[in-house]
Structure formats: structure tokens, C-alpha cells
Design a protein around this motif. Structure first.
Motif, PDB file in Angstrom:
ATOM      1  N   LEU A 134     -53.277 -18.376  23.168  1.00  0.00           N
ATOM      2  CA  LEU A 134     -52.831 -18.035  24.523  1.00  0.00           C
ATOM      3  C   LEU A 134     -51.301 -18.006  24.583  1.00  0.00           C
ATOM      4  N   GLU A 135     -50.688 -18.951  23.906  1.00  0.00           N
ATOM      5  CA  GLU A 135     -49.223 -19.004  23.861  1.00  0.00           C
ATOM      6  C   GLU A 135     -48.670 -17.762  23.154  1.00  0.00           C
ATOM      7  N   ALA A 136     -49.385 -17.292  22.115  1.00  0.00           N
ATOM      8  CA  ALA A 136     -48.952 -16.080  21.414  1.00  0.00           C
ATOM      9  C   ALA A 136     -49.051 -14.858  22.338  1.00  0.00           C
ATOM     10  N   VAL A 137     -50.082 -14.830  23.190  1.00  0.00           N
ATOM     11  CA  VAL A 137     -50.213 -13.740  24.177  1.00  0.00           C
ATOM     12  C   VAL A 137     -49.029 -13.812  25.144  1.00  0.00           C
ATOM     13  N   ARG A 138     -48.764 -15.010  25.651  1.00  0.00           N
ATOM     14  CA  ARG A 138     -47.719 -15.185  26.671  1.00  0.00           C
ATOM     15  C   ARG A 138     -46.336 -14.823  26.114  1.00  0.00           C
ATOM     16  N   GLU A 139     -46.046 -15.296  24.920  1.00  0.00           N
ATOM     17  CA  GLU A 139     -44.715 -15.040  24.340  1.00  0.00           C
ATOM     18  C   GLU A 139     -44.548 -13.565  23.970  1.00  0.00           C
ATOM     19  N   PRO A 141     -41.576   5.353  22.159  1.00  0.00           N
ATOM     20  CA  PRO A 141     -40.731   5.825  21.061  1.00  0.00           C
ATOM     21  C   PRO A 141     -40.782   4.853  19.870  1.00  0.00           C
ATOM     22  N   TYR A 142     -40.768   5.428  18.646  1.00  0.00           N
ATOM     23  CA  TYR A 142     -40.925   4.584  17.460  1.00  0.00           C
ATOM     24  C   TYR A 142     -39.798   3.573  17.278  1.00  0.00           C
ATOM     25  N   ASP A 143     -38.574   3.924  17.675  1.00  0.00           N
ATOM     26  CA  ASP A 143     -37.496   2.942  17.499  1.00  0.00           C
ATOM     27  C   ASP A 143     -37.715   1.726  18.405  1.00  0.00           C
ATOM     28  N   LEU A 144     -38.283   1.986  19.584  1.00  0.00           N
ATOM     29  CA  LEU A 144     -38.602   0.864  20.481  1.00  0.00           C
ATOM     30  C   LEU A 144     -39.753   0.031  19.899  1.00  0.00           C
ATOM     31  N   LEU A 145     -40.771   0.724  19.376  1.00  0.00           N
ATOM     32  CA  LEU A 145     -41.884  -0.003  18.742  1.00  0.00           C
ATOM     33  C   LEU A 145     -41.378  -0.871  17.591  1.00  0.00           C
ATOM     34  N   ASP A 146     -40.461  -0.309  16.798  1.00  0.00           N
ATOM     35  CA  ASP A 146     -39.880  -1.066  15.680  1.00  0.00           C
ATOM     36  C   ASP A 146     -39.223  -2.354  16.161  1.00  0.00           C
ATOM     37  N   ARG A 147     -38.424  -2.198  17.238  1.00  0.00           N
ATOM     38  CA  ARG A 147     -37.691  -3.358  17.748  1.00  0.00           C
ATOM     39  C   ARG A 147     -38.671  -4.423  18.262  1.00  0.00           C
ATOM     40  N   ILE A 148     -39.688  -3.969  18.970  1.00  0.00           N
ATOM     41  CA  ILE A 148     -40.677  -4.914  19.521  1.00  0.00           C
ATOM     42  C   ILE A 148     -41.406  -5.620  18.369  1.00  0.00           C
ATOM     43  N   GLU A 149     -41.769  -4.842  17.349  1.00  0.00           N
ATOM     44  CA  GLU A 149     -42.469  -5.426  16.193  1.00  0.00           C
ATOM     45  C   GLU A 149     -41.614  -6.507  15.538  1.00  0.00           C
ATOM     46  N   GLN A 150     -40.337  -6.174  15.321  1.00  0.00           N
ATOM     47  CA  GLN A 150     -39.456  -7.135  14.639  1.00  0.00           C
ATOM     48  C   GLN A 150     -39.321  -8.426  15.446  1.00  0.00           C
ATOM     49  N   ARG A 151     -39.171  -8.269  16.765  1.00  0.00           N
ATOM     50  CA  ARG A 151     -39.015  -9.472  17.583  1.00  0.00           C
ATOM     51  C   ARG A 151     -40.301 -10.296  17.616  1.00  0.00           C
ATOM     52  N   ILE A 152     -41.434  -9.626  17.756  1.00  0.00           N
ATOM     53  CA  ILE A 152     -42.698 -10.373  17.871  1.00  0.00           C
ATOM     54  C   ILE A 152     -42.986 -11.172  16.602  1.00  0.00           C
ATOM     55  N   VAL A 153     -42.872 -10.544  15.430  1.00  0.00           N
ATOM     56  CA  VAL A 153     -43.200 -11.321  14.216  1.00  0.00           C
ATOM     57  C   VAL A 153     -42.167 -12.414  13.950  1.00  0.00           C
ATOM     58  N   ALA A 154     -40.935 -12.209  14.430  1.00  0.00           N
ATOM     59  CA  ALA A 154     -39.909 -13.235  14.213  1.00  0.00           C
ATOM     60  C   ALA A 154     -40.026 -14.372  15.224  1.00  0.00           C
ATOM     61  N   GLU A 155     -40.416 -14.047  16.468  1.00  0.00           N
ATOM     62  CA  GLU A 155     -40.313 -15.046  17.535  1.00  0.00           C
ATOM     63  C   GLU A 155     -41.634 -15.673  17.965  1.00  0.00           C
ATOM     64  N   VAL A 156     -42.735 -14.995  17.689  1.00  0.00           N
ATOM     65  CA  VAL A 156     -44.014 -15.525  18.183  1.00  0.00           C
ATOM     66  C   VAL A 156     -44.732 -16.279  17.068  1.00  0.00           C
ATOM     67  N   LYS A 157     -45.017 -17.526  17.353  1.00  0.00           N
ATOM     68  CA  LYS A 157     -45.644 -18.391  16.357  1.00  0.00           C
ATOM     69  C   LYS A 157     -47.061 -17.908  16.022  1.00  0.00           C
ATOM     70  N   GLY A 158     -47.356 -17.857  14.711  1.00  0.00           N
ATOM     71  CA  GLY A 158     -48.726 -17.558  14.290  1.00  0.00           C
ATOM     72  C   GLY A 158     -49.071 -16.088  14.223  1.00  0.00           C
ATOM     73  N   VAL A 159     -48.045 -15.212  14.258  1.00  0.00           N
ATOM     74  CA  VAL A 159     -48.299 -13.772  14.281  1.00  0.00           C
ATOM     75  C   VAL A 159     -47.588 -13.099  13.109  1.00  0.00           C
ATOM     76  N   ASN A 160     -48.324 -12.276  12.357  1.00  0.00           N
ATOM     77  CA  ASN A 160     -47.708 -11.595  11.218  1.00  0.00           C
ATOM     78  C   ASN A 160     -47.836 -10.065  11.255  1.00  0.00           C
ATOM     79  N   ARG A 161     -48.487  -9.525  12.277  1.00  0.00           N
ATOM     80  CA  ARG A 161     -48.666  -8.069  12.369  1.00  0.00           C
ATOM     81  C   ARG A 161     -48.566  -7.622  13.805  1.00  0.00           C
ATOM     82  N   VAL A 162     -48.168  -6.346  14.012  1.00  0.00           N
ATOM     83  CA  VAL A 162     -48.166  -5.770  15.357  1.00  0.00           C
ATOM     84  C   VAL A 162     -48.893  -4.438  15.300  1.00  0.00           C
TER      85      VAL A 162
END
Ligand code: XMP
Length: 326
Positions: A222-227, A290-311
Motif C-alpha cells: 500500500l505504501e508503494a502505491v501511495r509513494e 511522452p516517452y521522456d516523461l515516462l523515463d523520468r517517472i520510471e527512474q524516480r519510482i525505482v529509485a524512491e519507492v521501496k520494494g519496486v524494481n520495474r515500471v
């Protein structure tokens, strides 16, 4: 016969018309309520927030608002309700953090409809329990808007604000927005001084993040969803998409996959991004992010959200997918 919007009523399109509506309603509410107390379930959604602001203006602390945090709200939401209504508008606000109670009941529950029922029923229970502690309540305020009335009249769906309330909450109703369409509610909300991110917020289901944490809800997932949701919203806002895309959110499914983090095996969850546009929520198309936005979101999510390795990015329209996952 159900209520009809008066033919003479002008469409509220700007500040002046909003102010006139507010003045009219302030008088009407005072006349209806007198010196009695009014109770409101304040979710922090657009409609209940506008009702709260209007009633605070009309009757001040004769309005008692209850904000129940079921633990499935988005990041920062309960804090914003407290800041806007208690700190700034000086509302008579009762804040109930019922997170443990809801998550306890939901433990191990995987069936989506059962999850929804538990959340809905428990919400009413918590609200009714708090209301029972109060003295002298004579009215119940609701954020009913005109489409709710039209839809229940046509039998499309039960009016979500009516029915299901226990008899002890059977108070006379105060429904100041019942002739307004959603766009008018937003104009009135802005005129009442509510912040844009409250007035223009995207639709958010009653069961909250619970339907975006498919299967049995656990605190860490749930915390991973929220973050991840908070990151997505922030990046959409930075990219100027926040007011443009109808609904966007993340889902964290209940499976893990093998990945690599810092040179080591990481067996973790994926985050699914969903972003859709629709007029009436019956059908929906996907937003082509846009893919550049998706890239940025992917990078932030795997770096900042605990327990997540894929987007992952969900490209399914409705149909065949519904907008939510449960
Ligand atoms: P679906 O998933 O049915 O969603 O395509 C359509 C729209 O309805 C919202 N939704 C809900 N809203 N209570 C609500 O107030 C609910 O239980 C609920 N379930 C779905 C969903 O977010 C989408 O905007």
C-alpha cells in the motif's frame, strides 16, 4: 418526483455568478438550519469540500465535520483536509485516523467486491459511531450534485449519497449543491477560497488506494502505491498535464519479479502506470504519455519507492479494461 433544477437558474460560469450563488445559499442555509447543528462527512473530495466551505461561511461552528481516514487515502490528503479546514477555515473538524481498524479488517481479503463492501460498511460504522458521541445534531449535510439526482432518477445508479445510512443518521438533509453541475461546483469552490488542487482534483474512488493494491492489501505494498502515486502526480503537474489528463494513478500488483539493484538480485514488485481520458467514465482512451516523461517517472519510482524494481505502462482502453483494477 425528484428535484428539478429551476429553469431560471443561470449556469455558474464565473466569479460574479458564483458569489451570487454563495450569498443566496448562505441565506437559505441559515433559514433552514437556524441555531441547530449540522453534521458532514468530509472526505476531502471536491463536493464535500465545497459543501464544508459553504456551510462554514453560513453557520461557522454549527457545522461539525468528520474526516475519517480509512488508511487508503493518497499521500498528503488527510493533512490537507486538516490544514485547509481546521487551520485556515477554523472548522469544527473531528479527525479520525481509522487506518488500523480498516487494514485489520481487510487483512487477507482478496476478493475485490468483498474488499469494497468492507471499506464501505466500515466507513459508515465509524462515521455513525462518531456522530453518536455528539449532542444536538439536527441536520446532515451532503455533497449531492445535480448529476447524482439525474442518474438516480433514470435508474442508472443509486444516488451514492442516499441509502445505506443507519437510522440514527436519519437527519433532515442540507444539500446546497444539488442543482449544480460539476464544473459549477468547482467555480463555487474557487470563489470560496479552496485551493486548486482540491477543487480540480481528479476523481478518486471511495475505496481509495484499496482498489489499486489488488488482492490482499499489505501495508508495505500500500505504501508503494501511495509513494508511486505521489511521484506520478508530481511529474504530471511539472509536465503541465495535471489539469489535462482526466485520471492518472499507479497500481502495485501482488507479484514480484527478478531484477538487479546496485549489482545485486532484487526480487520486487512492479508499479503499473495508468492514465486515461474520458467524458463519462463509461468508456476511456489512454493518454499517450511522452516517452521522456515516462523515463523520468520510471527512474524516480525505482529509485524512491521501496520494494519496486520495474515500471509498466498500461495501454488498455475501457473496454476492455475498466479504469480501476478492482
Ligand atoms: P471503472 O473502474 O469502473 O471506474 O472504469 C470508472 C470511474 O469511477 C471511479 N470509481 C469509483 N468512484 N466510488 C467512487 O466514487 C467507487 O467505488 C468507484 N469505483 C470506481 C473510477 O475512479 C473512475 O473514475
Amino acid at each position: 418526483m425528484a428535484d428539478k433544477r429551476p429553469d431560471s437558474m443561470k449556469r455558474i460560469t464565473g466569479r460574479e455568478l458564483a458569489d451570487a450563488f454563495i450569498n443566496e445559499q448562505v441565506e437559505a442555509i441559515r433559514a433552514q438550519v437556524g441555531d441547530k447543528k449540522v453534521l458532514l462527512a468530509l472526505s476531502g473530495g471536491v463536493d464535500s469540500s465545497v459543501v464544508a466551505a459553504l456551510l462554514i461561511k453560513a453557520i461557522g461552528d454549527q457545522l461539525v465535520s468528520i474526516h475519517v481516514n480509512h488508511g487508503l487515502l493518497r499521500k498528503g490528503e488527510p493533512e490537507q483536509v486538516i490544514k485547509v479546514f481546521q487551520d485556515e477555515m477554523k472548522a469544527n473538524l473531528i479527525y479520525i485516523d481509522a487506518t488500523d481498524r480498516f487494514l485489520g479488517l481487510l487483512e487477507g481479503v482478496t476478493e475485490p467486491e468483498t474488499k469494497r463492501h468492507i471499506i464501505g460498511e466500515e466507513f459508515i460504522k465509524v462515521f455513525a459511531e462518531e456522530a453518536a458521541k455528539l449532542d444536538g445534531i439536527a441536520f446532515l449535510a451532503q455533497g449531492t450534485i445535480y448529476p447524482d439526482i439525474l442518474e438516480s432518477e433514470k435508474g442508472i445508479k443509486a444516488h451514492h449519497n442516499v441509502g445505506g445510512l443507519p437510522p440514527e443518521l436519519d437527519f433532515e438533509l442540507v444539500e446546497p449543491l444539488k442543482y449544480l453541475y460539476k464544473d459549477e461546483v468547482r467555480v463555487v469552490g474557487t470563489a470560496l477560497g479552496l485551493p486548486d488542487n482540491m477543487v480540480y482534483r481528479q476523481p478518486f474512488p471511495g475505496p481509495g488506494l484499496g482498489v489499486r493494491c489488488p488482492g490482499a492489501i499489505t501495508r508495505d505494498r500500500l505504501e508503494a502505491v501511495r509513494e508511486s502515486d505521489a511521484i506520478l502526480r508530481e511529474e504530471f503537474a511539472n509536465a503541465g498535464l495535471a489539469g489535462k489528463v482526466w485520471q492518472y494513478f499507479t497500481v502495485v500488483p501482488d507479484f514480484k519479479s527478478t531484477g538487479i539493484k546496485n549489482g545485486e538480485r532484487a526480487f520486487e514488485w512492479p508499479v503499473i502506470i495508468r492514465a486515461v481520458n474520458t467524458k463519462d467514465a463509461m468508456t476511456a482512451t489512454i493518454e499517450r504519455i511522452p516517452y521522456d516523461l515516462l523515463d523520468r517517472i520510471e527512474q524516480r519510482i525505482v529509485a524512491e519507492v521501496k520494494g519496486v524494481n520495474r515500471v509498466l505502462y498500461d495501454i488498455t482502453p475501457k473496454p476492455t479494461g475498466t479504469i480501476e483494477y478492482e
